[in-house]
Structures are given as C-alpha cells and as structure tokens.
Design an enzyme around this catalytic site. Structure first.
Site, PDB file in Angstrom:
ATOM      1  N   ARG A 152     -15.634   7.675  52.423  1.00 19.10           N
ATOM      2  CA  ARG A 152     -16.058   7.577  51.017  1.00 19.10           C
ATOM      3  C   ARG A 152     -15.587   8.795  50.241  1.00 19.10           C
ATOM      4  NH1 ARG A 152     -21.228   7.840  52.938  1.00 19.10           N
ATOM      5  NH2 ARG A 152     -20.646   5.986  54.062  1.00 19.10           N
ATOM      6  N   ASP A 183     -27.137  11.409  48.802  1.00 17.62           N
ATOM      7  CA  ASP A 183     -28.388  10.833  49.332  1.00 17.62           C
ATOM      8  C   ASP A 183     -29.573  11.682  48.908  1.00 17.62           C
ATOM      9  OD1 ASP A 183     -27.269   8.712  50.722  1.00 17.62           O
ATOM     10  OD2 ASP A 183     -26.878   9.937  52.501  1.00 17.62           O
TER      11      ASP A 183
END
Ligand code: PMM
Ligand code: PMM
Length: 538
Positions: free
Chosen positions: A110, A115
């Site tokens: 990615r 997060d």
C-alpha cells in the site's frame, strides 16, 4: 487477538474537548517517506485534527504476507475533537482520496496505511470500541513491533494497555524476547539523494538495535548492531587547532577527500565528511559569515560535482551553527547540519532545519557561548523545567546519575524547543558535546554513562511533554581533544591520533552510533575493530 469488552465511552467526554489519539502509519509502495510526510501534513491540516508528536521512521520486514516490499512504519500522536468513527472516516479519506491508495488484498502492498491504535478522551480515559470495522485499541497492535517500537518513543514506559493493563513497553519486550530476527527494525534517518540515476526519493542513515540477554546476569539490554558511521573532519579554517590550515586550497581539499575515501572504503560502506569553516574551539575567534561561506560552500559543490567520487556513498555534513550557512550548504549538497550549539547560537537555525525535513540535524549539548563555555562546567543543579526522568523502564530519582540527569534534561529542553520550531524527531542525531562546557571528569562520564543517556527519557511535570532519546543515534566527537591530551600528557593535538583511536573504540563500546574524527585512515581501523568486538560485526 484481544477482544475488547463493550464500548465504554460516553459521547459526552469524547465530543467535549481535545482527545488524544495514537495512529500508526505504514507505506511500502513508491516514495514511502514522501507518502508518509504527505499524509502527516494532510492530517495536520485537517480542521479537527492537530499533529502533536511523530515518532522516528523504521524500515521493517512485511508481516503476514511476506512477498512484498519492506515497509516504512511509525506512529503519530494527534489531538482531535472527532469521535473514533469520524476519525476513521477522515483517515480512510486521506488514504484513498488524497493519496490514491488502491487496496488489492488484505495485508498487501500500500502507498499508505493509517490505523487508529489507541484513543483517549479529554480526561485521559482510554476509549474502547468493538465494532465489526472499528476495534480500538487496534486488535493486532500487541503483536507488531512496527507499531509498538515507534509508539514507545511517544509514551512513558509505564503507559498501560487498557485491556491487558500491562505497560506497552513490556509487551514490546515480550515480542523481542521471542528472538525473531524479523521483529527487529531498522531506525532510518532520511537524507537527500544526489545520485539522480538511482532510486528517487531519499537515502537513509540506518541503525539497528536489538535486545540481548547477558548470558551471565540474564539481564536484557538494548545494543546497536549496525556499523558505526565515521564522520571525517575537513577543517577549512586556517586556525583550526589540529590541521593548521594545510588544506587551504580547493585542490588540496579535494585531494584530501579522495585519499580519505579511498582508505575508508576499504573497510566501510560509506563516509560522512564534516566540512567546517569556523572553528568552535573554546575562546577561538569566530569567522564572519562571509568567511565561513567562502571556506565551505565551494568544497561542498566540488565534492558533489566530482565524478570520481561515489556520490551515494558520500554523506556531507556542514559544521555550522549559522542558519545562512546551513541553508546555502543544503542547496549545494549537504545532507546533515552539524550544529554544536543545539540551535542556541542562531534563532533561525531550527526554521531552516524544519524547512528541509529530509536533511538530518545533529542536536548537540553545550552551554553559554564559545567564550564562556569553559567556565560553565558544574552539573549540580537542574536547569529548565521540573519533571521526572526515566532510565529504561524505571522512573529514576537516584543521586549517583546526577550528571547524566542534568545533561539529559538540558538536551531534552533543546529537543523540545527544536520540535516546537517544526524540526522532526526523524531528523535528529544527538551529540552530548565532548569538550563543550565539560571538565575532564564530565567528558569521561559522557562516554562511560552513555548507555544511561541513550535510555534517558523525561516527563515534564503537569504536562504531556515527554522526551525520550529511545532510538535516537548518538554522535561523539573525542578526536584530539584536550581531555585526551591531559591524560596522555600530549600537549600537541597532532600527537593525539593513536590515543584518539583508543578512545573511539571506548565510545563505540559504550554505544556511540557515529564518531567524529580527524585521522580517517587510522580511525577507520579502530572503528572496524570496535564494531567487530562490541557489535558482533566481523
Ligand atoms: N512490516 C509491516 N508489515 C505489515 N504487514 C501487514 C500490514 C497490514 O496492516 P493492517 O492490518 O493494519 O492493514 N501492515 C504492515 C506494516 O505496516 N508493516
Ligand atoms: N557534532 C560535533 N561537532 C563538533 N564540531 C567541532 C568540535 C570541536 O573540535 P574540532 O575543533 O577538533 O573540530 N567538536 C565537535 C563535536 O564534538 N561534535
């Protein structure tokens, strides 16, 4: 996987004030550092999010799905009025709409992954969320050194996980105790890439620290196992006490550098060349800015234009405390600003450093100025703000480490000022300033007690201002200094090279990550030997 109990936050505290959230970031596609810096910039520009603190950058092996690039990971601490759900939406928007992330499959490559790791409401209570697409604290954080290592730079070592109620630093130690090599991370400091042909983006100074159990005491301690960097001094000042201006023409300087590199690359991968145009010997007369520029900029340009030199192996630092010299040197190819003053001699220097996030900065300890530092050598009083120190995991109030606690706190104060001016942690190398505002005994303590300084952290009373030197590389500059001559009875600095080789090995033995020396040919060997002896590098 830890299953959280029922959600335990009342909307009241979460929406009525600044909540503190810890996010983790990761990227393993494209210019990973630039992706992350861009994401942090967008986070900070969001009207409801303020970035408060950012960890170092770490390079890590991919977990779960192994057939992909290494990641760059880290953590960021933010303040926000957004609820956890609103925050999730904001960070997904950054990933997919601002940074065009394409998610092929779970755990796959990615451009950027953000997060939510932990979320504390405005009163400091941990918020637990347990919904199908949002689990807070992050349910995999305790198995990930690429999350816990950077996170432990931002939180005191007694900060507990809300569900395990164990300190997060203990969970990290447990991961390292498993002894899996892929759990150990490379701490990376981005520096500019001058070789246009190779990969775009940045080069790195890289440092690897592991936890080793002492086979006799069974105590675990952190040791760096990556090669020590040599910083070779190029004094272009006529009065520098150790070279007497024998490199006073460009040709002589470039020849000296070619010889320096030839010798050094027989044993080492790269070299840092520290170009200095203004002596910082105590009580020395300071060159004007114009003189300093005239002595340093041309040689940096010459080095960068010299086709015979392997540009990607040559790292250039400029030894200056002046913002004007730093800016100009960066423009012509310097990678590191080596400032003996800790940003204290020129109030604009930190602004220059923060405007070049991929240039490294040596944050050094000194006191007073060139004319007064030799008188400011008492370390009996704490200066700066009140607070408490930690060494490793324990809070420390003992008296026998007074020197290191005073030195650490003064360095922490300069560090906080640097960050308040926009300098980033990932740029910083720390130098305790051998020979600057220190007497003989203090210089020897700097070396002997370096392990404590490297594990030093400081929490300012009544604030969240937490400074940890965890993972910050330490540079020591003992070469040919007076404290050596006092012990070896060598009044002439020129006769101190053999002694410098010995003390360089001691510095590395106590944990120095970079050493600054005059005699590159000899010290190259001392470093190689010391790395083999202390860092298990044959
Ligand atoms: N080293 C490393 N490995 C990884 N493996 C999987 C995921 C996927 O994480 P997610 O569960 O948060 O999507 N992220 C990483 C990472 O950031 N670093
Ligand atoms: N980072 C760093 N830079 C320095 N620059 C000059 C001097 C003074 O010594 P020199 O006159 O021999 O260069 N010492 C240091 C030092 O210890 N650390």
């Amino acid at each position: 996987r830890i299953k959280a109990e029922q959600p335990s936050f009342d909307n009241e505290t979460v929406t009525n004030g600044q909540n503190t959230v810890y996010l983790s970031f990761g990227s393993n596609i494209g210019d990973r550092i630039m992706n992350i810096q861009e994401a942090i910039k967008i986070l900070d520009e969001h009207e409801s999010i303020t970035v408060k603190n950012i960890s170092s950058f770490f390079e890590s092996e991919p977990m779960y799905y192994l057939n992909q690039n290494q990641f760059i990971n880290g953590c960021v601490e933010c303040q926000t009025i957004l609820t956890p759900r609103e925050l999730l939406k904001a960070i997904k928007d950054i990933e997919y709409n601002k940074l065009n992330r394409v998610k092929e499959f779970d755990n796959g490559p990615r451009t950027l992954d953000l997060d939510i790791i932990m979320y504390l409401d405005s009163k400091g209570n941990q918020i637990i969320v347990n919904e199908p697409d949002l689990i807070v604290p992050h349910d995999k954080m305790l198995e990930r050194s690429f999350v816990l290592e950077p996170l432990c730079e931002l939180i005191p070592s007694n900060f507990e996980h809300p569900i395990s109620t164990e300190p997060i630093s203990k969970h990290l130690s447990a991961i390292y105790e498993r002894g899996n090599d892929e759990d150990y991370l490379w701490k990376v400091i981005p520096i500019p890439n001058h070789n246009k042909e190779t990969e775009k983006g940045t080069r790195f100074l890289k440092f690897k620290t592991i936890c080793k159990t002492n086979e006799f005491t069974a105590k675990r301690k952190r040791i760096t196992i990556s090669p020590t960097y040599l910083m070779g001094i190029l004094n272009t000042t006529p009065d520098s006490f150790s070279d007497g201006g024998k490199y006073n023409t460009l040709e002589k300087q470039l020849d000296c550098i070619k010889v320096m590199c030839q010798e050094h690359f027989k044993l080492h991968e790269n070299i840092i060349i520290d170009v200095g145009g203004c002596s910082t010997r105590p009580n020395s007369v300071q060159a004007t800015v114009e003189e300093e520029l005239a002595r340093t900029i041309p040689i940096i340009e010459q080095i960068r234009q010299c086709k015979e030199l392997p540009q990607d192996k040559i790292i250039i630092s400029i030894d200056t405390y002046r913002s004007e010299v730093a800016e100009k040197a960066i423009q012509v190819g310097a990678d590191i600003i080596n400032d003996i003053s800790g940003g204290a001699f020129d109030s604009d220097l930190f602004n220059i450093i923060s405007s070049h996030p991929n240039v490294a900065y040596v944050l050094s300890h000194t006191r007073g100025d060139i004319a007064t530092m030799t008188k400011l050598t008492s370390y009996d009083e704490f200066t700066g703000s009140e607070g408490c120190e930690f060494f490793n995991e324990e809070e420390y109030t003992g008296n026998n480490l007074k020197f290191i606690r005073v030195l650490g706190r003064e360095l922490a104060t300069r560090y906080q000022i640097a960050l308040s001016k926009g300098v980033r942690r990932w740029q910083i190398i720390v130098d305790p300033g051998l020979g600057f505002a220190k007497d003989l005994n203090s210089n020897l303590k700097v070396i002997r007690e370096l392990p404590f300084l490297k594990n030093y952290s400081f929490l300012e009373d009544g604030t969240n201002n937490y400074t940890s030197f965890r993972n910050l590389p330490f540079l020591l500059g003992p070469s040919r200094k007076k404290f050596i001559g006092t012990i070896t009875k060598d009044d002439d600095a020129q006769n101190r090279d053999f002694a410098t080789g010995s003390i360089v090995a001691s510095c590395i033995g106590f944990g120095a990550d970079l050493v600054r020396v005059h005699n590159v040919a000899d010290c190259s060997k001392s470093i190689k030997l010391a790395d083999a002896t202390y860092k298990l590098l044959e």
